[in-house]
Design a protein around this motif. Structure first.
Motif, PDB file in Angstrom:
ATOM      1  N   VAL A 120       0.835  -1.200   0.000  1.00 25.27           N
ATOM      2  CA  VAL A 120       0.000   0.000   0.000  1.00 25.27           C
ATOM      3  C   VAL A 120       0.874   1.256   0.000  1.00 25.27           C
ATOM      4  O   VAL A 120       0.618   2.215  -0.740  1.00 25.27           O
ATOM      5  N   VAL A 121       1.922   1.249   0.812  1.00 28.63           N
ATOM      6  CA  VAL A 121       2.833   2.392   0.866  1.00 28.63           C
ATOM      7  C   VAL A 121       3.473   2.625  -0.501  1.00 28.63           C
ATOM      8  O   VAL A 121       3.623   3.769  -0.951  1.00 28.63           O
ATOM      9  N   TRP A 122       3.839   1.561  -1.173  1.00 29.19           N
ATOM     10  CA  TRP A 122       4.447   1.685  -2.501  1.00 29.19           C
ATOM     11  C   TRP A 122       3.469   2.321  -3.483  1.00 29.19           C
ATOM     12  O   TRP A 122       3.869   3.136  -4.314  1.00 29.19           O
ATOM     13  N   ARG A 123       2.200   2.002  -3.375  1.00 32.45           N
ATOM     14  CA  ARG A 123       1.203   2.585  -4.279  1.00 32.45           C
ATOM     15  C   ARG A 123       1.045   4.080  -4.018  1.00 32.45           C
ATOM     16  O   ARG A 123       0.888   4.868  -4.956  1.00 32.45           O
ATOM     17  N   TYR A 124       1.089   4.488  -2.765  1.00 31.67           N
ATOM     18  CA  TYR A 124       1.077   5.924  -2.459  1.00 31.67           C
ATOM     19  C   TYR A 124       2.296   6.602  -3.078  1.00 31.67           C
ATOM     20  O   TYR A 124       2.189   7.675  -3.692  1.00 31.67           O
ATOM     21  N   GLU A 125       3.450   5.996  -2.906  1.00 30.37           N
ATOM     22  CA  GLU A 125       4.679   6.584  -3.444  1.00 30.37           C
ATOM     23  C   GLU A 125       4.613   6.705  -4.958  1.00 30.37           C
ATOM     24  O   GLU A 125       5.043   7.702  -5.539  1.00 30.37           O
ATOM     25  N   ARG A 126       4.058   5.681  -5.625  1.00 31.54           N
ATOM     26  CA  ARG A 126       3.944   5.725  -7.089  1.00 31.54           C
ATOM     27  C   ARG A 126       3.013   6.840  -7.536  1.00 31.54           C
ATOM     28  O   ARG A 126       3.241   7.485  -8.570  1.00 31.54           O
ATOM     29  N   ALA A 127       1.949   7.090  -6.780  1.00 30.12           N
ATOM     30  CA  ALA A 127       1.022   8.169  -7.130  1.00 30.12           C
ATOM     31  C   ALA A 127       1.710   9.524  -7.023  1.00 30.12           C
ATOM     32  O   ALA A 127       1.541  10.392  -7.900  1.00 30.12           O
ATOM     33  N   LEU A 128       2.511   9.712  -5.981  1.00 27.35           N
ATOM     34  CA  LEU A 128       3.248  10.964  -5.833  1.00 27.35           C
ATOM     35  C   LEU A 128       4.291  11.111  -6.938  1.00 27.35           C
ATOM     36  O   LEU A 128       4.456  12.195  -7.517  1.00 27.35           O
ATOM     37  N   ALA A 129       4.994  10.022  -7.223  1.00 33.52           N
ATOM     38  CA  ALA A 129       6.040  10.078  -8.248  1.00 33.52           C
ATOM     39  C   ALA A 129       5.454  10.350  -9.629  1.00 33.52           C
ATOM     40  O   ALA A 129       6.053  11.071 -10.431  1.00 33.52           O
ATOM     41  N   ALA A 130       4.288   9.792  -9.919  1.00 36.14           N
ATOM     42  CA  ALA A 130       3.672  10.002 -11.231  1.00 36.14           C
ATOM     43  C   ALA A 130       3.348  11.481 -11.451  1.00 36.14           C
ATOM     44  O   ALA A 130       3.561  12.031 -12.542  1.00 36.14           O
ATOM     45  N   TYR A 131       2.837  12.127 -10.411  1.00 38.13           N
ATOM     46  CA  TYR A 131       2.548  13.565 -10.514  1.00 38.13           C
ATOM     47  C   TYR A 131       3.830  14.356 -10.730  1.00 38.13           C
ATOM     48  O   TYR A 131       3.891  15.242 -11.596  1.00 38.13           O
ATOM     49  N   LEU A 132       4.858  14.052  -9.953  1.00 41.43           N
ATOM     50  CA  LEU A 132       6.114  14.786 -10.070  1.00 41.43           C
ATOM     51  C   LEU A 132       6.791  14.520 -11.411  1.00 41.43           C
ATOM     52  O   LEU A 132       7.418  15.420 -11.983  1.00 41.43           O
ATOM     53  N   ARG A 133       6.700  13.313 -11.914  1.00 45.98           N
ATOM     54  CA  ARG A 133       7.296  13.018 -13.219  1.00 45.98           C
ATOM     55  C   ARG A 133       6.674  13.884 -14.305  1.00 45.98           C
ATOM     56  O   ARG A 133       7.373  14.370 -15.196  1.00 45.98           O
ATOM     57  N   GLU A 134       5.372  14.060 -14.227  1.00 45.77           N
ATOM     58  CA  GLU A 134       4.702  14.912 -15.214  1.00 45.77           C
ATOM     59  C   GLU A 134       5.145  16.359 -15.081  1.00 45.77           C
ATOM     60  O   GLU A 134       5.377  17.051 -16.081  1.00 45.77           O
TER      61      GLU A 134
END
Length: 233
Positions: A114-128
């Motif tokens: 679950v923590v990894w999924r939160y991190e991926r959501a944050l990273a996806a926004y920052l990557r954009e």
């Protein structure tokens, strides 16, 4: 019914242990059928984390609705804070879950997922947002991981204290550390501060960007090259 299933599950987990409790035991105590349980939770593990899917969806929507001029690091820190608020809604339940996940390796693995999924959501926004930067993907992933690490450090300290104290203050302090390290907050102009004049009679303002730790002679040389005024020996 969903809340009743969660309450029944945790009552049995505390009384009998997680491994010794079955889905049949949970539905019997809650007074519902197995079909009702699986309508809300795909497995017994999922009843331990009943709010994470909603919180992840809210976080993703929050990031998707970000204004174009939003400061990216501050925005992901605010998004991570939503997870804290979820935990703080019910401190007693959050502490119980923390104790349970420490005892059951399978639940700890689910929590890390679950923590990894939160991190991926944050990273996806920052990557954009960092798409045009050199090493933008690297920056996005590092910052997202730092936000999650800072948030979880403060959150777990609060959970280890059995939910005592102000969790929001601790998490905000940790996230402020990330913002100070990676963010680019604007410098506000003080009230009644005069504006810089422009025109033929105004003085030039020169801004020099130099590498941290550069020798002073190099900084002076850069200034001289901009002003066109060689230094006297």
């Amino acid at each position: 019914m969903r809340d009743a299933l969660v309450a029944a599950a945790f009552q049995l987990f505390l009384e009998r242990g997680y491994e010794q409790t079955t889905v049949d035991d949970i539905v019997a105590l809650a007074g519902v059928g197995r079909r009702s349980f699986f309508r809300y939770f795909p497995s017994k593990e999922d009843v331990v984390f009943p709010d994470h899917e909603r919180c992840l969806a809210d976080m993703t929507a929050y990031l998707a609705d970000s204004p174009e001029d939003a400061e990216p690091v501050g925005r992901v820190c605010a998004a991570a804070r939503m997870v804290l608020l979820m935990y703080a809604e019910n401190p007693a339940f959050s502490v119980q879950r923390y104790r349970l996940t420490k005892k059951v390796p399978g639940l700890r693995a689910s929590e890390l997922s679950v923590v990894w999924r939160y991190e991926r959501a944050l990273a996806a926004y920052l990557r954009e947002r960092f798409a045009g930067r050199p090493d933008g993907t690297l920056q996005a992933d590092v910052i997202a991981a730092s936000v999650v690490a800072a948030h979880n450090n403060a959150l777990r300290s609060w959970l280890r204290s059995d939910g005592h104290g102000d969790a929001t203050t601790a998490v905000d302090h940790a996230l402020d550390y990330v913002k100070s390290a990676f963010g680019t907050p604007p410098v506000p102009r003080k009230e009644n501060e005069p504006q810089l004049e422009s025109g033929p009679d105004s003085e030039d303002v020169v801004v020099v960007v130099s590498r941290r730790g550069a020798p002073m002679w190099r900084v002076v040389q850069e200034i001289e090259s901009l002003l066109g005024t060689p230094r006297e020996n």
